[in-house]
Scaffold this motif. Structure first.
Motif, PDB file in Angstrom:
ATOM      1  N   GLY A 190      -3.597  38.166 -31.678  1.00  0.00           N
ATOM      2  CA  GLY A 190      -4.562  37.087 -31.848  1.00  0.00           C
ATOM      3  C   GLY A 190      -5.818  37.310 -31.031  1.00  0.00           C
ATOM      4  O   GLY A 190      -6.936  37.043 -31.488  1.00  0.00           O
ATOM      5  N   ALA A 191      -5.643  37.809 -29.814  1.00  0.00           N
ATOM      6  CA  ALA A 191      -6.795  38.082 -28.961  1.00  0.00           C
ATOM      7  C   ALA A 191      -7.647  39.205 -29.540  1.00  0.00           C
ATOM      8  O   ALA A 191      -8.883  39.161 -29.483  1.00  0.00           O
ATOM      9  N   VAL A 192      -6.990  40.215 -30.112  1.00  0.00           N
ATOM     10  CA  VAL A 192      -7.734  41.309 -30.740  1.00  0.00           C
ATOM     11  C   VAL A 192      -8.502  40.786 -31.948  1.00  0.00           C
ATOM     12  O   VAL A 192      -9.677  41.118 -32.152  1.00  0.00           O
ATOM     13  N   ARG A 255      -0.947  35.546 -40.702  1.00  0.00           N
ATOM     14  CA  ARG A 255       0.223  36.103 -40.027  1.00  0.00           C
ATOM     15  C   ARG A 255       0.081  36.051 -38.512  1.00  0.00           C
ATOM     16  O   ARG A 255       1.057  35.884 -37.792  1.00  0.00           O
ATOM     17  N   VAL A 256      -1.151  36.199 -38.013  1.00  0.00           N
ATOM     18  CA  VAL A 256      -1.382  36.057 -36.576  1.00  0.00           C
ATOM     19  C   VAL A 256      -1.069  34.632 -36.139  1.00  0.00           C
ATOM     20  O   VAL A 256      -0.424  34.395 -35.115  1.00  0.00           O
ATOM     21  N   ALA A 257      -1.506  33.654 -36.928  1.00  0.00           N
ATOM     22  CA  ALA A 257      -1.215  32.254 -36.610  1.00  0.00           C
ATOM     23  C   ALA A 257       0.283  32.003 -36.623  1.00  0.00           C
ATOM     24  O   ALA A 257       0.824  31.289 -35.774  1.00  0.00           O
ATOM     25  N   GLY A 258       0.982  32.602 -37.577  1.00  0.00           N
ATOM     26  CA  GLY A 258       2.432  32.461 -37.631  1.00  0.00           C
ATOM     27  C   GLY A 258       3.108  33.079 -36.436  1.00  0.00           C
ATOM     28  O   GLY A 258       4.094  32.561 -35.917  1.00  0.00           O
ATOM     29  N   ALA A 259       2.563  34.190 -35.954  1.00  0.00           N
ATOM     30  CA  ALA A 259       3.139  34.854 -34.786  1.00  0.00           C
ATOM     31  C   ALA A 259       3.044  33.971 -33.559  1.00  0.00           C
ATOM     32  O   ALA A 259       3.939  33.946 -32.717  1.00  0.00           O
ATOM     33  N   ASP A 260       1.945  33.218 -33.429  1.00  0.00           N
ATOM     34  CA  ASP A 260       1.818  32.301 -32.296  1.00  0.00           C
ATOM     35  C   ASP A 260       2.957  31.289 -32.291  1.00  0.00           C
ATOM     36  O   ASP A 260       3.506  30.952 -31.252  1.00  0.00           O
ATOM     37  N   PRO A 273       8.859  43.001 -20.262  1.00  0.00           N
ATOM     38  CA  PRO A 273       8.098  41.772 -20.039  1.00  0.00           C
ATOM     39  C   PRO A 273       7.292  41.422 -21.280  1.00  0.00           C
ATOM     40  O   PRO A 273       6.535  42.238 -21.794  1.00  0.00           O
ATOM     41  N   ARG A 274       7.462  40.230 -21.808  1.00  0.00           N
ATOM     42  CA  ARG A 274       6.775  39.848 -23.041  1.00  0.00           C
ATOM     43  C   ARG A 274       5.629  38.884 -22.743  1.00  0.00           C
ATOM     44  O   ARG A 274       5.847  37.800 -22.220  1.00  0.00           O
ATOM     45  N   PRO A 275       4.387  39.282 -23.074  1.00  0.00           N
ATOM     46  CA  PRO A 275       3.280  38.335 -22.921  1.00  0.00           C
ATOM     47  C   PRO A 275       3.441  37.187 -23.912  1.00  0.00           C
ATOM     48  O   PRO A 275       4.058  37.345 -24.962  1.00  0.00           O
ATOM     49  N   ARG A 276       2.888  36.049 -23.597  1.00  0.00           N
ATOM     50  CA  ARG A 276       2.943  34.914 -24.513  1.00  0.00           C
ATOM     51  C   ARG A 276       2.021  35.173 -25.699  1.00  0.00           C
ATOM     52  O   ARG A 276       0.989  35.799 -25.584  1.00  0.00           O
ATOM     53  N   GLY A 277       2.406  34.669 -26.856  1.00  0.00           N
ATOM     54  CA  GLY A 277       1.539  34.754 -28.015  1.00  0.00           C
ATOM     55  C   GLY A 277       1.737  35.971 -28.884  1.00  0.00           C
ATOM     56  O   GLY A 277       0.915  36.246 -29.739  1.00  0.00           O
ATOM     57  N   SER A 286       4.191  45.172 -33.981  1.00  0.00           N
ATOM     58  CA  SER A 286       3.540  46.429 -34.317  1.00  0.00           C
ATOM     59  C   SER A 286       2.757  46.317 -35.619  1.00  0.00           C
ATOM     60  O   SER A 286       1.628  46.814 -35.730  1.00  0.00           O
ATOM     61  N   GLU A 287       3.336  45.649 -36.608  1.00  0.00           N
ATOM     62  CA  GLU A 287       2.667  45.512 -37.902  1.00  0.00           C
ATOM     63  C   GLU A 287       1.320  44.811 -37.755  1.00  0.00           C
ATOM     64  O   GLU A 287       0.314  45.231 -38.341  1.00  0.00           O
ATOM     65  N   LEU A 288       1.292  43.751 -36.953  1.00  0.00           N
ATOM     66  CA  LEU A 288       0.042  43.040 -36.735  1.00  0.00           C
ATOM     67  C   LEU A 288      -0.976  43.914 -36.010  1.00  0.00           C
ATOM     68  O   LEU A 288      -2.170  43.905 -36.333  1.00  0.00           O
TER      69      LEU A 288
END
Length: 447
Positions: A190-192, A255-260, A273-277, A286-288
């Motif tokens: 999403g940030a990208v 799909r980015v919105a769905g990932a959030d 360690p998993r970043p939020r979002g 990876s697909e995104l």
């Protein structure tokens, strides 16, 4: 007849700036006689890193040249065989110990794009060298909105002891702006997306994202009037390209919105360690990111990019492919058949993700070929066999045709010990950088 269009044209609307893909109308020569040659699309370079080495028995082809047979792992790229070369015999001397003892994983990442031997420290006195992507961006990066992009699936760390006395800055950053300046990678799709398609100001980016969420509008909705106006000015072939491009952006945005909404804290996965979002599943994450890379190249937002699947020595598991043990732990297989089988399975999982990118790039027409034709993308690792920790005869692929400069579809075997930086020197030259050497190169590779 349509007028020539500037390559820097963007669609704007309420804080949105949509860069455009390469269109035929952007060629300054398209208005000349039909026999004239169209301006060449821009050339892109990319670097993709996988950790912990490769199960080389399933990687290295027996035969050389264009008639080589795909091995069990390379078979995953069967549909793209004519679009990449397998390069054997290349060496990363900077990743070797040279009296510094353990730490091969961190050294491999730190040296992969620099060719340098990093100073062994877990303190603030880190020291490496500039990486090939940043050295190239310093010379030609001003041609695009972003001189380079640094992306990945695991967040970067800039301090701490990550590998036998080597700083986490070495283990999680392969792009270096200078000896003491690692460039942190972005892991949030999403940030990208916002960086690529929202307005330049970070405050405006956050504000417009809030507006979009409130009114449930797409970035495309804000730029729609500009898009309609441009659409009327384009020839039929470019109208189709623009329509396909806008559709792909809207699809990715959804799909980015769905990932959030899917973001959760995953438990039981070792050292990850998993970043939020970001999406829960690595394959979806990876697909995104492959979509982001495709859009970044397609819109000429950048021509230089680096991507790390995971950090050096990553011990994450891969439940999606039924691998419950940690990757790093498995790489020290001690010739265990079951562990080697698991390593090969992980290798193929990573290569599948890379294959998705090649398919996307190959599916986009650009100039007289495809977007992939105008790329040169390195895929590989700074370690060959993860159990031996050796840094010679590395697993390296070079995808794309570099705008016709590369004859792809071959297995090229170089003399063992040939510096990996010989390849980078050649790549820098193709990007327009005037140089005869880079890192520890001792010549320029022949392709």
């Amino acid at each position: 007849m349509s007028k020539s269009l500037s390559r820097r044209t963007v669609l704007r609307g309420m804080g949105t700036a949509l860069a455009l893909p390469w269109l035929d109308v952007m060629s300054p020569t398209r208005l000349l006689a039909a026999k004239s040659t169209l301006a060449a699309p821009p050339l892109r370079m990319g670097f993709f890193y996988v950790p912990n080495g490769i199960h080389m028995q399933d990687w290295t082809p027996d035969a050389e040249g264009s008639s080589y047979g795909l091995t069990r792992t390379l078979e995953r790229l069967k549909e793209h065989k004519s679009d990449f070369n397998v390069l054997s015999g290349l060496t990363l001397d900077g990743a070797r110990a040279h009296g510094d003892g353990g730490g091969d994983h961190a050294r491999s990442v730190a040296a992969f794009l620099t060719g340098a031997h990093p100073r062994k420290t877990n303190g603030a006195d880190i020291n490496n060298q500039i990486s090939v992507d940043q050295a190239t961006a310093a010379k030609v990066g001003d041609a695009t909105r972003f001189g380079s992009l640094e992306l990945g699936l695991e967040a970067s760390a800039q301090a701490g002891n990550c590998d036998s006395g080597y700083s986490c800055a070495y283990a999680s950053n392969m792009s270096w702006r200078g000896p003491t300046q690692p460039v942190a990678k972005e892991v949030d799709p999403g940030a990208v997306f916002d960086r690529l398609f929202a307005a330049q100001s970070s405050n405006e980016t956050r504000r417009m994202k809030s507006v979009r969420e409130k009114y449930r509008k797409s970035i495309i909705d804000f730029a729609l009037e500009d898009a309609k106006s441009l659409h009327k000015q384009l020839p039929a072939i470019d109208r189709r390209k623009l329509d396909e491009y806008l559709y792909s952006i809207r699809d990715v945005e959804k799909r980015v919105a769905g990932a959030d909404r899917l973001s959760v804290n995953e438990e039981g996965v070792p050292d990850y360690p998993r970043p939020r979002g970001v999406p829960k599943a690595l394959s979806e994450h990876s697909e995104l990111m492959m979509d982001m890379i495709t859009l970044a190249y397609q819109t000429d937002s950048t021509r230089i990019l680096s991507f790390m699947f995971t950090n050096a020595g990553s011990n994450r598991s891969y439940p999606e492919i039924d691998i419950k043990e940690g990757h790093h732990e498995l790489s020290h297989h001690g010739k265990s058949e079951s562990k080697q089988k698991s390593i090969a399975t992980i290798n193929r999982f990573h290569l599948d993700r890379f294959g998705e990118l090649l398919k996307r790039l190959k599916g986009i027409s650009e100039g007289e070929g495809t977007l992939l034709d105008n790329c040169m993308i390195v895929y590989g690792s700074g370690i060959s066999d993860g159990d031996r920790h050796n840094h010679d005869d590395l697993p390296i692929l070079l995808a794309g045709k570099a705008g016709g400069r590369i004859e792809s579809g071959r297995h090229i075997k170089y003399e063992n010990g040939t510096p990996l930086c010989n390849l980078y020197t050649w790549m820098m030259q193709q990007m327009g950088v005037q140089t005869d050497s880079f890192g520890d190169s001792n010549g320029v590779i022949k392709l």
